[in-house]
Design a protein around this motif. Structure first.
Motif, PDB file in Angstrom:
ATOM      1  N   GLY A  62      14.049   5.952  19.537  1.00  6.15           N
ATOM      2  CA  GLY A  62      14.271   7.297  20.032  1.00  6.15           C
ATOM      3  C   GLY A  62      14.717   8.301  18.993  1.00  6.15           C
ATOM      4  O   GLY A  62      14.971   9.461  19.335  1.00  6.15           O
ATOM      5  N   ALA A  63      14.823   7.902  17.739  1.00  5.00           N
ATOM      6  CA  ALA A  63      15.232   8.835  16.684  1.00  5.00           C
ATOM      7  C   ALA A  63      14.141   9.864  16.410  1.00  5.00           C
ATOM      8  O   ALA A  63      12.942   9.574  16.519  1.00  5.00           O
ATOM      9  N   SER A  64      14.556  11.070  16.045  1.00  8.05           N
ATOM     10  CA  SER A  64      13.599  12.072  15.573  1.00  8.05           C
ATOM     11  C   SER A  64      13.008  11.603  14.249  1.00  8.05           C
ATOM     12  O   SER A  64      13.704  10.991  13.438  1.00  8.05           O
ATOM     13  N   VAL A  65      11.746  11.908  14.023  1.00  4.67           N
ATOM     14  CA  VAL A  65      11.088  11.530  12.771  1.00  4.67           C
ATOM     15  C   VAL A  65      10.910  12.779  11.909  1.00  4.67           C
ATOM     16  O   VAL A  65      10.359  13.790  12.352  1.00  4.67           O
ATOM     17  N   ILE A  66      11.406  12.683  10.675  1.00  3.80           N
ATOM     18  CA  ILE A  66      11.300  13.762   9.694  1.00  3.80           C
ATOM     19  C   ILE A  66      10.538  13.217   8.487  1.00  3.80           C
ATOM     20  O   ILE A  66      10.715  12.049   8.117  1.00  3.80           O
ATOM     21  N   VAL A  67       9.706  14.038   7.883  1.00  2.00           N
ATOM     22  CA  VAL A  67       8.991  13.623   6.676  1.00  2.00           C
ATOM     23  C   VAL A  67       9.368  14.572   5.551  1.00  2.00           C
ATOM     24  O   VAL A  67       9.230  15.796   5.685  1.00  2.00           O
ATOM     25  N   ARG A  68       9.864  14.004   4.450  1.00  2.00           N
ATOM     26  CA  ARG A  68      10.169  14.833   3.275  1.00  2.00           C
ATOM     27  C   ARG A  68       8.967  14.839   2.348  1.00  2.00           C
ATOM     28  O   ARG A  68       8.518  13.776   1.892  1.00  2.00           O
ATOM     29  N   ILE A  69       8.465  16.035   2.063  1.00  2.72           N
ATOM     30  CA  ILE A  69       7.286  16.171   1.220  1.00  2.72           C
ATOM     31  C   ILE A  69       7.703  16.501  -0.210  1.00  2.72           C
ATOM     32  O   ILE A  69       8.880  16.686  -0.511  1.00  2.72           O
ATOM     33  N   ASN A  70       6.707  16.612  -1.084  1.00  4.26           N
ATOM     34  CA  ASN A  70       6.938  16.937  -2.482  1.00  4.26           C
ATOM     35  C   ASN A  70       6.944  18.448  -2.690  1.00  4.26           C
ATOM     36  O   ASN A  70       6.381  19.210  -1.892  1.00  4.26           O
ATOM     37  N   GLN A  71       7.540  18.885  -3.807  1.00  5.32           N
ATOM     38  CA  GLN A  71       7.641  20.311  -4.085  1.00  5.32           C
ATOM     39  C   GLN A  71       6.405  20.895  -4.766  1.00  5.32           C
ATOM     40  O   GLN A  71       5.971  21.985  -4.375  1.00  5.32           O
ATOM     41  N   PRO A  72       5.803  20.253  -5.771  1.00 11.45           N
ATOM     42  CA  PRO A  72       4.613  20.840  -6.402  1.00 11.45           C
ATOM     43  C   PRO A  72       3.542  21.134  -5.352  1.00 11.45           C
ATOM     44  O   PRO A  72       3.264  20.300  -4.481  1.00 11.45           O
ATOM     45  N   TRP A  73       2.899  22.305  -5.447  1.00  7.66           N
ATOM     46  CA  TRP A  73       2.074  22.803  -4.347  1.00  7.66           C
ATOM     47  C   TRP A  73       0.912  21.869  -3.997  1.00  7.66           C
ATOM     48  O   TRP A  73       0.636  21.603  -2.819  1.00  7.66           O
ATOM     49  N   ARG A  74       0.220  21.345  -5.007  1.00  2.63           N
ATOM     50  CA  ARG A  74      -0.939  20.496  -4.705  1.00  2.63           C
ATOM     51  C   ARG A  74      -0.506  19.203  -4.031  1.00  2.63           C
ATOM     52  O   ARG A  74      -1.182  18.723  -3.113  1.00  2.63           O
ATOM     53  N   LEU A  75       0.621  18.654  -4.459  1.00  2.00           N
ATOM     54  CA  LEU A  75       1.149  17.472  -3.781  1.00  2.00           C
ATOM     55  C   LEU A  75       1.611  17.824  -2.373  1.00  2.00           C
ATOM     56  O   LEU A  75       1.397  17.064  -1.419  1.00  2.00           O
ATOM     57  N   ALA A  76       2.255  18.976  -2.233  1.00  2.00           N
ATOM     58  CA  ALA A  76       2.774  19.395  -0.926  1.00  2.00           C
ATOM     59  C   ALA A  76       1.647  19.537   0.093  1.00  2.00           C
ATOM     60  O   ALA A  76       1.780  19.112   1.251  1.00  2.00           O
ATOM     61  N   VAL A  77       0.532  20.135  -0.308  1.00  2.00           N
ATOM     62  CA  VAL A  77      -0.584  20.319   0.621  1.00  2.00           C
ATOM     63  C   VAL A  77      -1.142  18.971   1.061  1.00  2.00           C
ATOM     64  O   VAL A  77      -1.424  18.749   2.253  1.00  2.00           O
ATOM     65  N   ARG A  78      -1.295  18.045   0.125  1.00  2.00           N
ATOM     66  CA  ARG A  78      -1.799  16.718   0.494  1.00  2.00           C
ATOM     67  C   ARG A  78      -0.796  16.004   1.404  1.00  2.00           C
ATOM     68  O   ARG A  78      -1.182  15.308   2.346  1.00  2.00           O
TER      69      ARG A  78
END
Length: 297
Positions: A62-78
């Motif tokens: 029942g925990a909320s799911v959070i995803v931490r993404i990367n900062q560089p833009w091309r990585l962030a979009v992927r």
């Protein structure tokens, strides 16, 4: 939108199967699947491919799911292409320095939500402040987009960027600046004033978290499961605080019914701010402080 209750956010490297498989048993309010610092560049694509199964696995309790993404833009979009999925409650944005970045990420998420028949706006944003430059734009960053739900100082990265040791003395000012900006924008202020990397001395951590709650913080990230019970306990009012809040609310409401503007309870004056603080205490504890409605016509 209402704010979630995230007393504890357990951060889990998505590429370690045993951590992912056991995360739902840790009783954290939210579980953050990390695509950023814990994943080497060569493993980013594999980590993205693990997201659908990991989301299903960690959400079992029942925990909320959070995803931490990367900062560089091309990585962030992927990362966003992989992470905007049903079952994800929020995306964590690292190293936020500019409100335009927050809006651009939000627009990208909205496009993906629409393409995938997800409710547009359902996936929220958690902003990490990790550089000195961001401190000068905190109000603009905090209010940049309606999708944002929480903000916190990334203490280790911020300390590195400023050349300080990640200790309470140096972290007090930036932590409080983030808290005030978050509160002003109606966001959850997350974090505690100290290093997130220290988890051996549990008594010291408990005291740090207890102090941080009294300063206004309402939850924090844990990088080790043993911190989760401490965060869950210490970001809640004590029984003594709950009982005192009940007395204040009851006394004030009785006085209001009798036409009085302020009264005394437990040896202190009770006026509107004290009353509302007591209501907040009860709300944090999950107690409805509203007076019961009469059943009489």
């Amino acid at each position: 939108m209402s704010l979630p209750r995230w007393r504890s956010i357990l951060s889990v490297p998505i590429n370690v199967d045993r951590f992912v498989e056991g995360a739902h048993r840790r009783q954290a309010d939210a579980i953050q699947l990390d695509l950023e610092d814990s994943i080497p560049l060569s493993g980013k694509e594999d980590a993205r491919g693990r997201l659908p199964q990991a989301i299903s696995t960690v959400s079992q309790g029942g925990a909320s799911v959070i995803v931490r993404i990367n900062q560089p833009w091309r990585l962030a979009v992927r990362d966003l292409e992989a992470a905007v999925l049903r079952g994800v409650a929020a995306i964590t944005l690292p190293k936020v320095e500019d409100p335009g970045r927050v809006r651009a990420i939000s627009e990208t998420i909205a496009e993906l939500e629409a393409e995938r028949s997800l409710p547009v706006g359902a996936i929220r944003l958690l902003l990490l402040i990790e550089t000195p430059a961001a401190l000068f734009k905190l109000p603009e960053i905090a209010s940049a987009d309606a999708r944002t739900v929480a903000m916190k100082l990334g203490s280790e990265d911020f300390a590195l960027a400023t050349g300080m040791v990640p200790e309470a003395d140096g972290l007090y000012f930036p932590s409080m600046a983030v808290l005030v900006a978050a509160r002003a924008a109606g966001l959850l202020p997350l974090g505690f004033i100290g290093s997130i990397a220290e988890y051996q001395d549990l008594d010291a951590i408990r005291e740090t978290v207890r102090r941080s709650r009294r300063l206004g913080f309402c939850g924090a990230t844990a990088i080790h499961p043993r911190l989760v019970p401490i965060l869950n306990e210490e970001f809640m009012p004590t029984q003594q605080e709950i009982e005192a809040a009940r007395r204040i609310v009851q006394t004030y409401e009785r006085a209001q019914a009798e036409g009085q503007g302020s009264v005394h309870a437990d040896g202190r004056m009770v006026d509107v701010p004290v009353f509302r603080r007591a209501q907040q205490t009860l709300a944090t504890a999950g107690i409805d402080s509203r007076p019961a409605k009469s059943s009489n016509p």
